[in-house]
Design an enzyme around this catalytic site. Structure first.
Site, PDB file in Angstrom:
ATOM      1  N   CYS A  51       0.866  -1.182   0.000  1.00  0.00           N
ATOM      2  CA  CYS A  51       0.000   0.000   0.000  1.00  0.00           C
ATOM      3  C   CYS A  51       0.901   1.230   0.000  1.00  0.00           C
ATOM      4  O   CYS A  51       2.097   1.136  -0.281  1.00  0.00           O
ATOM      5  CB  CYS A  51      -0.957  -0.002   1.184  1.00  0.00           C
ATOM      6  N   ASN A  52       0.349   2.387   0.308  1.00  0.00           N
ATOM      7  CA  ASN A  52       1.157   3.607   0.253  1.00  0.00           C
ATOM      8  C   ASN A  52       2.223   3.657   1.342  1.00  0.00           C
ATOM      9  O   ASN A  52       3.397   3.892   1.066  1.00  0.00           O
ATOM     10  CB  ASN A  52       0.253   4.847   0.353  1.00  0.00           C
TER      11      ASN A  52
END
Length: 377
Positions: free
Chosen positions: A73-74
């Protein structure tokens, strides 16, 4: 509940080794399409985190149970939550610590060349497609186009038992924050950049590169010849090391030429690039190895593990470098620039010493791929 984690360095080693695994990216589809972790023979799938929130069993229905799954994810938080769900459901999972943030800040070192006189190391910031270099001779080093993570270069110098004497930027970078000036201050080295790149900036201490046509490092004195190569920017300068390696900045890439549009003068700068290609570069041997500051595709990493190719090979594969008609060249180069690097005006201001930001803001400004390595093949 504790699930397995993986660091960016270890993930890169697995990708390089061809380990069978699936990258599950839980960012939004737009973020995934814009920028993702890639690798040869690497499986990757995008199932947004929102899908797992809505119905995690449905979201995971088509995921393999006999394959290692690494969740991305980020910044790591969403991936950890999805990893916990999948781990509980019996999947073989781990998640990338700090996600794409960590991937964007990971540097991979590759030795391009080593002999009794000199060692040349390429530092590949894979998540950004940014490249920098350390040239070592004797107990001294030159660093070219350093990224902002100056500890990478200090640690490398320490591991090689050398002192960084010179730090050089080939041009004013627009897609990532330079660490050149900070590294020079931290090591007592001199910082070089073409004066035209700073446009009268008085806040940075630097040596005008155009006044130092040749630099020497080490007991053997590796020769560094500065060659003005305007086009990407007016003051772009390539560095020829020992008449064998051309550190070309953003002037020549393995797969293209530097974009000339970021100063708002695409056609004017494209014509400067024409002069660079057909005057300055034309006189260089096909045997010279070109080592750029960016790359746009993992295919540009050669069998030796670094991004680079001989000038002859680039000339043969790059049609625009054989386009001798000035008008045709200008049209091709000025018209093929693509999307503008995000935040580039702020990044240019930082690199010019006019804007100062925190580490957190700098990290956010740099997130995403580089936009300077435009293909013209």
């Amino acid at each position: 509940m504790t699930v397995q984690t993986i660091q960016a360095k270890d993930l890169h080693q697995k990708i390089n080794a061809g380990v069978s695994m699936l990258l599950l990216d839980v960012r939004t589809s737009a973020d995934y399409l814009n920028w993702k972790i890639e690798g040869q023979h690497l499986q990757s799938v995008n199932i947004p985190y929102a899908d797992f929130l809505a119905d995690h069993e449905k979201a995971a229905a088509n995921l393999p149970r006999d394959t290692e799954i690494v969740i991305i994810c980020n910044k790591g938080n969403s991936a950890r939550l999805v990893a916990e769900q999948l781990d509980e459901a019996g999947f073989h999972v781990s998640y990338l610590v700090e996600g794409m943030l960590a991937w964007s800040q990971f540097y991979h070192q590759v030795t391009v060349h080593e002999d009794q006189d000199m060692k040349l190391i390429q530092l590949n910031r894979l998540g950004k497609g940014c490249l920098s270099y350390m040239v070592i001779s004797g107990n001294e080093a030159l660093v070219v186009d350093a990224g902002r993570h100056v500890h990478e270069y200090k640690q490398l110098a320490e591991s090689q038992n050398v002192r960084i004497r010179h730090v050089l930027d080939t041009h004013l970078h627009a897609d990532h924050i330079s660490g050149g000036h900070e590294l020079a201050l931290a090591t007592g080295a001199k910082y070089y950049i073409s004066s035209s790149e700073l446009q009268g900036s008085s806040s940075l201490q630097y040596e005008a590169l155009e006044q130092h046509a040749t630099l020497h490092i080490g007991t053997v004195e590796a020769k560094v010849l500065a060659i003005p190569t305007p086009g990407h920017t007016p003051g772009s300068t390539s560095v020829l090391v020992n008449d064998r390696f051309l550190l070309s900045g953003d002037t020549i890439f393995v797969g293209g030429l530097g974009r000339p549009d970021l100063g708002g003068k695409a056609r004017e700068w494209a014509q400067s690039l024409y002069d660079t290609v057909f005057n300055q570069i034309a006189n260089l041997s096909d045997e010279i190895v070109v080592l750029p500051t960016h790359f746009a595709d993992l295919k540009e990493i050669n069998e030796q593990g670094y991004v680079g190719a001989t000038l002859g090979a680039i000339r043969a594969s790059n049609e625009v470098m054989r386009t001798a008609d000035r008008d045709a060249f200008t049209e091709k180069v000025a018209g093929a620039s693509g999307a503008t690097p995000p935040n580039y005006e702020q990044i240019v201001g930082i690199n010019r010493g006019e804007i100062h930001v925190t580490t957190e803001v700098a990290t956010d400004l740099e997130i995403g791929p580089n936009r300077c390595a435009v293909h013209h093949s």
